[in-house]
Design an enzyme around this catalytic site. Structure first.
Site, PDB file in Angstrom:
ATOM      1  N   TRP A  15       1.145  -1.071   0.050  1.00  0.00           N
ATOM      2  CA  TRP A  15       0.039  -0.127   0.013  1.00  0.00           C
ATOM      3  C   TRP A  15       0.792   1.564  -0.087  1.00  0.00           C
ATOM      4  CZ3 TRP A  15      -1.791   2.910   4.837  1.00  0.00           C
ATOM      5  CH2 TRP A  15      -2.116   3.116   4.536  1.00  0.00           C
ATOM      6  N   ASP A  68      -1.182  -5.972   9.742  1.00  0.00           N
ATOM      7  CA  ASP A  68      -1.539  -5.290   8.838  1.00  0.00           C
ATOM      8  C   ASP A  68      -3.062  -5.859   8.344  1.00  0.00           C
ATOM      9  OD1 ASP A  68      -3.844  -2.920   7.751  1.00  0.00           O
ATOM     10  OD2 ASP A  68      -1.671  -1.741   6.470  1.00  0.00           O
ATOM     11  N   LYS A 121     -12.834   0.064   6.468  1.00  0.00           N
ATOM     12  CA  LYS A 121     -14.006  -0.161   5.139  1.00  0.00           C
ATOM     13  C   LYS A 121     -14.865  -1.618   5.438  1.00  0.00           C
ATOM     14  CE  LYS A 121     -10.402   0.874   3.705  1.00  0.00           C
ATOM     15  NZ  LYS A 121      -9.653   2.060   2.175  1.00  0.00           N
TER      16      LYS A 121
HETATM   17  C1  LMR Z   1      -7.389   2.828  -0.175  1.00  0.00           C
HETATM   18  O1  LMR Z   1      -6.161   1.898  -0.229  1.00  0.00           O
HETATM   19  O2  LMR Z   1      -7.218   3.315  -1.358  1.00  0.00           O
HETATM   20  C2  LMR Z   1      -7.356   3.085   1.131  1.00  0.00           C
HETATM   21  O3  LMR Z   1      -6.959   2.519   2.399  1.00  0.00           O
HETATM   22  C3  LMR Z   1      -7.417   5.168   1.653  1.00  0.00           C
HETATM   23  C4  LMR Z   1      -6.452   5.474   1.837  1.00  0.00           C
HETATM   24  O4  LMR Z   1      -5.797   6.143   2.745  1.00  0.00           O
HETATM   25  O5  LMR Z   1      -4.879   5.383   0.929  1.00  0.00           O
END
Ligand code: LMR
Length: 396
Positions: free
Chosen positions: A130, A211, A246
């Site tokens: 991420w 996570d 979510k």
């Molecule tokens: C995402 O990955 O799109 C979400 O978790 C929102 C974010 O804060 O990036």
């Protein structure tokens, strides 16, 4: 003073929402930020949450500070949800926990705690991971390394390469793992692969940092907890950052949990005090509202059932959307096999196209998603899937 700072580029994920809003194309499609959307493109308040809000309105009699760790009922319910009602680590009083401002808040305070333990610690993150993991963890002062995770050419997990890399992780290093519904790829470890990760964690004595932001969106609330519970029950120490954004649809309320599984009850008390002092040094205590709602839902048998069925409905709908996209791409004569999208889990899929193709989707077709080729599956609907598939085929 501030003129010395450089102008920053928009955030790679959040910046997409602004660009989408400014686009005048009536057929624009938003597959950017990871929020659940219904067939009409709305992100409604879950019915279980709306009912909990009414209860809270009646029940809440004060706005005085809550305790530094947050609502204890929220923490207990969340730990039981993640680790199981009869979790041996909970029974043994080995889990410290605080309510945190969102999953991001949890990731950050846990990272700050790790710096207190060892400011030379390295955190190994999946390649890719991420986009916000790196600033969140890195800004706390931890060094970041990557382990191979996903192969875009075969659209599958590079498990052997991942294991080879984990074999080089040193004792005391930290390995960040996505509990389920890997963000951004949607490619999850199988249970057998989790078993192998456990073996290597034991051998190398690294600390798993889990996570868990999408529990329930992969195969279901219980099945998705396999990896978390396996590591929690079989290792002396594990840390967990969880989010209710979510699966409770509580995005803006910022509800998260930071949990620390320690070797024994005495260390739990140390960890509890330390994580609270980290939080105190940043934001003092978490916002109350969202945690209070989750506590109400998880404590009430009928509301909890209702919430579980809402989670199941979101998951099932996203699975249907995956199938619909794959079918439409085939119908439109895509010369790439996208059937892997059906195997991926949760809210995201990696389309495994190039950043140039992603930009062409945005510039020519007003379809917005992250440059890595991550799409938010929940942004697809019956109305836009045809346009999406045609645009995608045209850029291939
Ligand atoms: C995402 O990955 O799109 C979400 O978790 C929102 C974010 O804060 O990036």
């Amino acid at each position: 003073m501030f003129e010395v700072l450089p102008q920053l580029a928009p955030d790679p994920i959040l910046g997409l929402s602004a660009a989408y809003r400014e686009d005048n194309n009536p057929d624009k499609i938003d597959l950017g930020v990871g929020v659940y959307k219904d067939e009409q493109g709305n992100t409604p308040i879950l019915t279980s949450v709306a009912k909990a809000q009414k209860i809270l309105l009646e029940r809440e009699t004060s706005k005085t500070y809550i305790t530094p760790q947050g609502h204890q009922g929220y923490i207990d319910n969340m730990l039981a949800l993640l680790l199981g009602d009869k979790s041996p680590v909970l029974m043994a009083d080995r889990v410290a926990g605080v309510q945190a401002p969102g999953g991001c808040g949890a990731l950050r305070i846990l990272s700050e705690l790790l710096v207190r333990c060892n400011d030379n610690a390295k955190v190994w993150v999946s390649d890719p991971t991420w986009a916000n993991h790196i600033p969140l963890i890195g800004s706390a002062g931890l060094k970041i390394e990557t382990y191979p995770y996903f192969d875009k050419d075969t659209a599958s997990i590079r498990f052997d390469a991942m294991m080879e890399a984990l074999k080089k992780v040193e004792k005391g290093d930290i390995v960040l793992l996505h509990g389920c519904c890997h963000n951004p790829t949607g490619a999850d470890l199988t249970n057998a692969q989790w078993d192998a990760v456990l073996d290597i964690a034991k051998e190398r004595e690294f600390l798993p940092f889990l996570d868990v932001a999408y529990l329930g969106f992969g195969d279901g609330l219980e099945d998705d907890a396999y990896g978390v519970r396996l590591l929690a029950e079989n290792l002396p120490e594990v840390i967990i950052a969880a989010s209710c954004s979510k699966n409770f649809g509580l995005y803006r309320e910022r509800v998260g949990l930071a949990a620390i599984i320690t070797e024994d009850s005495k260390t739990r008390q140390i960890a509890q005090g330390q994580i609270q002092s980290v939080a105190r040094g940043i934001y003092s205590m978490p916002p109350s509202y969202g945690g209070a709602l989750v506590d109400i839902i998880l404590s009430d048998t009928s509301l909890r059932k209702e919430w579980e069925s809402e989670v199941n409905a979101m998951r099932n709908r996203m699975q249907t959307l995956r199938a619909m996209l794959v079918e439409k791409l085939e119908e439109n004569g895509a010369d790439k096999d996208f059937s892997f999208v059906n195997q991926q889990k949760g809210m995201f899929s990696f389309l495994c196209i190039t950043p140039e193709q992603v930009r062409e989707m945005r510039d020519k077709h007003s379809v917005y998603f992250v440059d890595s080729s991550r799409v938010n599956i929940a942004g697809i609907n019956q109305q836009n899937v045809g346009t999406l598939a045609k645009a995608l085929v045209s850029v291939l």
